[in-house]
Every structure is written in C-alpha cells, then in structure tokens.
Design a protein around this motif. Structure first.
Motif, mmCIF file in Angstrom:
data_model
loop_
_atom_site.group_PDB
_atom_site.id
_atom_site.type_symbol
_atom_site.label_atom_id
_atom_site.label_comp_id
_atom_site.label_asym_id
_atom_site.label_seq_id
_atom_site.Cartn_x
_atom_site.Cartn_y
_atom_site.Cartn_z
ATOM 1 N N VAL A 282 0.854 -1.191 0.000
ATOM 2 C CA VAL A 282 0.000 0.000 0.000
ATOM 3 C C VAL A 282 0.884 1.232 0.000
ATOM 4 O O VAL A 282 1.993 1.216 0.545
ATOM 5 N N GLN A 283 0.412 2.267 -0.639
ATOM 6 C CA GLN A 283 1.081 3.556 -0.561
ATOM 7 C C GLN A 283 0.649 4.215 0.741
ATOM 8 O O GLN A 283 -0.541 4.253 1.060
ATOM 9 N N VAL A 284 1.609 4.707 1.493
ATOM 10 C CA VAL A 284 1.286 5.368 2.759
ATOM 11 C C VAL A 284 1.853 6.791 2.745
ATOM 12 O O VAL A 284 2.651 7.146 1.880
ATOM 13 N N VAL A 285 1.424 7.540 3.735
ATOM 14 C CA VAL A 285 1.875 8.926 3.849
ATOM 15 C C VAL A 285 2.733 9.056 5.106
ATOM 16 O O VAL A 285 2.309 8.666 6.193
ATOM 17 N N GLU B 66 15.901 9.959 0.226
ATOM 18 C CA GLU B 66 16.176 11.398 0.077
ATOM 19 C C GLU B 66 14.909 12.222 0.310
ATOM 20 O O GLU B 66 14.962 13.301 0.899
ATOM 21 N N ALA B 67 13.773 11.692 -0.135
ATOM 22 C CA ALA B 67 12.497 12.374 0.105
ATOM 23 C C ALA B 67 12.213 12.420 1.604
ATOM 24 O O ALA B 67 11.756 13.436 2.143
ATOM 25 N N VAL B 68 12.523 11.294 2.277
ATOM 26 C CA VAL B 68 12.277 11.212 3.718
ATOM 27 C C VAL B 68 13.193 12.189 4.469
ATOM 28 O O VAL B 68 12.764 12.867 5.422
ATOM 29 N N ASN C 211 4.506 1.037 1.781
ATOM 30 C CA ASN C 211 4.472 0.846 3.238
ATOM 31 C C ASN C 211 5.716 0.218 3.855
ATOM 32 O O ASN C 211 6.196 0.673 4.894
ATOM 33 N N GLU C 212 6.281 -0.802 3.225
ATOM 34 C CA GLU C 212 7.423 -1.463 3.882
ATOM 35 C C GLU C 212 8.675 -0.582 3.893
ATOM 36 O O GLU C 212 9.297 -0.438 4.944
ATOM 37 N N PRO C 213 9.064 0.013 2.758
ATOM 38 C CA PRO C 213 10.169 0.966 2.829
ATOM 39 C C PRO C 213 9.861 2.111 3.795
ATOM 40 O O PRO C 213 10.745 2.554 4.528
ATOM 41 N N ALA C 214 8.591 2.553 3.823
ATOM 42 C CA ALA C 214 8.212 3.636 4.745
ATOM 43 C C ALA C 214 8.568 3.265 6.176
ATOM 44 O O ALA C 214 9.161 4.049 6.911
ATOM 45 N N LYS C 215 8.240 2.031 6.561
ATOM 46 C CA LYS C 215 8.532 1.585 7.931
ATOM 47 C C LYS C 215 10.027 1.648 8.217
ATOM 48 O O LYS C 215 10.450 2.089 9.273
ATOM 49 N N LYS D 235 6.363 9.894 11.444
ATOM 50 C CA LYS D 235 5.347 8.846 11.644
ATOM 51 C C LYS D 235 4.606 8.567 10.337
ATOM 52 O O LYS D 235 4.625 9.384 9.403
ATOM 53 N N ILE D 236 3.951 7.413 10.314
ATOM 54 C CA ILE D 236 3.170 7.020 9.134
ATOM 55 C C ILE D 236 1.692 7.209 9.465
ATOM 56 O O ILE D 236 1.233 6.764 10.521
ATOM 57 N N LEU D 237 0.957 7.886 8.578
ATOM 58 C CA LEU D 237 -0.480 8.075 8.818
ATOM 59 C C LEU D 237 -1.203 6.736 8.766
ATOM 60 O O LEU D 237 -0.859 5.865 7.977
#
Ligand code: ARG
Length: 282
Positions: free
Chosen positions: A150-153, A201-203, A218-222, A232-234
């Motif tokens: 999933v795409q997360v914010v 780089e965005a992060v 989602n997984e890279p986001a974590k 944090k992730i929404l």
C-alpha cells in the motif's frame, strides 16, 4: 537479451548433436551485462557462440540480468558490510534463476530506468517492488504478483496533516517515477510534488522541513521512519497495489517460465520464508 535467451534455449535443445566449448559463452554474457558500452557487439558474439556451441549444460543456461533500483528496503538495498544487493526481490529473483537454470546478475539503476532497460532488452527482467499499472502494461508484461503493498503517507510527528485530504496544498516528496509520484501528481498537482532519486532522500527532505509529507510504499516507509527521528506514518493508506516482475513484451516464453517458477516457490513456502526473513509481523 531476449534473443540471447532464445539462442540459449536452442543451444540446450541441440546439445546432443553439437560439440562442447566450455564456459566461454557464460563469460561473455557477464562482460556484456556489466559493460553497457559493448552491449550490442557482445550480444551478437554471444549469439554466435551459442549457435556454434555446444554442450551448454541444462543446469546452467547462462546469466539472467535483473534491473532494479536498490534503494528500497526491504525489497532491494545495499547491505552495509560488503555492499551486496540483498532483500526480498533479490532473493526471490535468485530462487527463480536457480530454478530455471541461470546465474543471476543484478543491475542497480535509477527506478525510472528499470522499464526502459527491460524494453530495450538490456535486462532480462525488472524487479524493484514494482507495482503493476495499466500504463506500465503498455511497455512490459508483468508476471503473476508476488506481493501486495500500500502507498502510505509519512509526516513529521508534530504535523497538522492527519489524513489524505489534509495533503491538498502541501508539498509532497516522492521517489521519481514511482506510483507515489504518479498518484501525488494526479491528485494534488505537479506544482505540489517534489521528486527525489531515492525514497530515503524524500524522507530526509521531510525531516529537514523541505517537504510536508512523503508518499511511498508501506514497507520501505517503515524502514525509513525507523531510521529517521521524529517521523510517523499516517493510519489511512493511500492506495493498494500488487508487485510483479516486468518482462519484455516479446518474451512470452520467459514470462511463462517465470510464472511457473513463481508458482512453485509460492507453493513450497520459499517465498513466505524469504518474506519473513525481512518483514516481521507483530
Ligand atoms: N511500488 C512503487 C512503484 O512501482 C515504488 C517502487 C520503487 N522501487 C524501488 N526499487 N525503488 O512505482
């Protein structure tokens, strides 16, 4: 490269009537894959070698080149110690290559370049946590899916952004050419999207206050949020997706082989094992 595979398949089929010539074709493929400048010439050479050849053993049909962008943990990333490319995709690809009798070679390029590398035939397949989209299907075939995402914010811990709707008018950081980029551009306008070469780089831009949010898988986001303080992730996910392997439109035989290998690796638990090495559910 597609031709190479066909040539190799033929070489294997004709094995009994032909003369042995050792492992020279394998060597030239490696050279070819790592030396883009010499690509065209060596492709011809490889094909010739394979046709005149030989006793290419059914166990090693040569090298499969995987194009990826190894900036996407836990799917593909450089492992600190020896800078090897590791991750879920790298391991699934290695398992597929082994099953099909090839040696795997991984090429790390910009995410934007993965599909062009496959359509031009420089890579045999693209595997990069790549989402199946209708637009991409015009350029490549996708294997059966091997993962969902999933795409997360991602926002800062003190952000006033609490839901997707709050993103309107904000500056959104994305990795260039990803579905996060495409969705953000569609929904919030090009002028509100900041593109980076790497998701991380965005992060980093987010934690430095240069953007207001990042949209990413989602997984890279974590992983990125764990590595960066104050983010944090929404809760609300942005879009659901399927990951699959991108293959040249003309290479349907290889597509079928990959799907057959994937089915076996799913059935015998190999894929689950690989995933649980990298993702711990809690
Ligand atoms: N799933 C997203 C897409 O297909 C992002 C993939 C990014 N992958 C990478 N290896 N950087 O667009």
């Amino acid at each position: 490269m597609k031709k190479k595979i066909l040539a190799l398949t033929m070489a294997v089929a004709m094995v009994s009537s032909l003369v042995a010539c050792g492992s020279s074709s394998e060597t030239s493929e490696k050279t070819e894959a790592t030396n883009e400048a010499a690509e065209e010439t060596s492709t011809e050479t490889v094909q010739e070698t394979d046709n005149v050849a030989t006793q290419e053993s059914a166990e090693n049909k040569g090298t499969l080149v995987m194009a990826t962008n190894a900036e996407f943990p836990p799917y593909e990333y450089h492992d600190g110690s020896d800078d090897q490319i590791v991750g879920i995709d790298a391991e699934i690809a290695a398992a597929i290559a082994e099953k099909l009798g090839y040696t795997l070679e991984i090429e790390d390029i910009a995410f934007d370049s993965v599909i062009p590398e496959v359509t031009s035939g420089k890579a045999d397949f693209g595997m990069a946590g790549m989402t199946v989209t209708e637009e991409r299907k015009k350029s490549v075939n996708f294997s059966d899916s091997y993962a969902t995402a999933v795409q997360v914010v991602i926002v800062t811990e003190d952000s006033d952004i609490a839901s997707i709707d709050d993103l309107s008018g904000k500056i959104i950081g994305v990795q260039s050419g990803t579905t996060g980029d495409l969705y953000a551009t569609d929904d919030f306008g090009d002028e509100n999207v900041e593109r980076y070469n790497k998701g991380m780089e965005a992060v980093q831009a987010l934690s430095q206050g240069k953007v207001d949010a990042v949209i990413i898988d989602n997984e890279p986001a974590k992983v990125f949020v764990q590595e960066t303080a104050g983010l944090k992730i929404l809760e609300s996910a942005y879009a659901e997706e399927e990951y699959a392997i991108a293959i040249n439109l003309d290479n349907t035989e290889f597509l079928n082989d990959v799907n057959a290998a994937l089915a076996e690796l799913k059935a015998d638990g190999t894929i689950d094992n690989i995933v649980s090495k990298y993702i711990t559910t809690n």
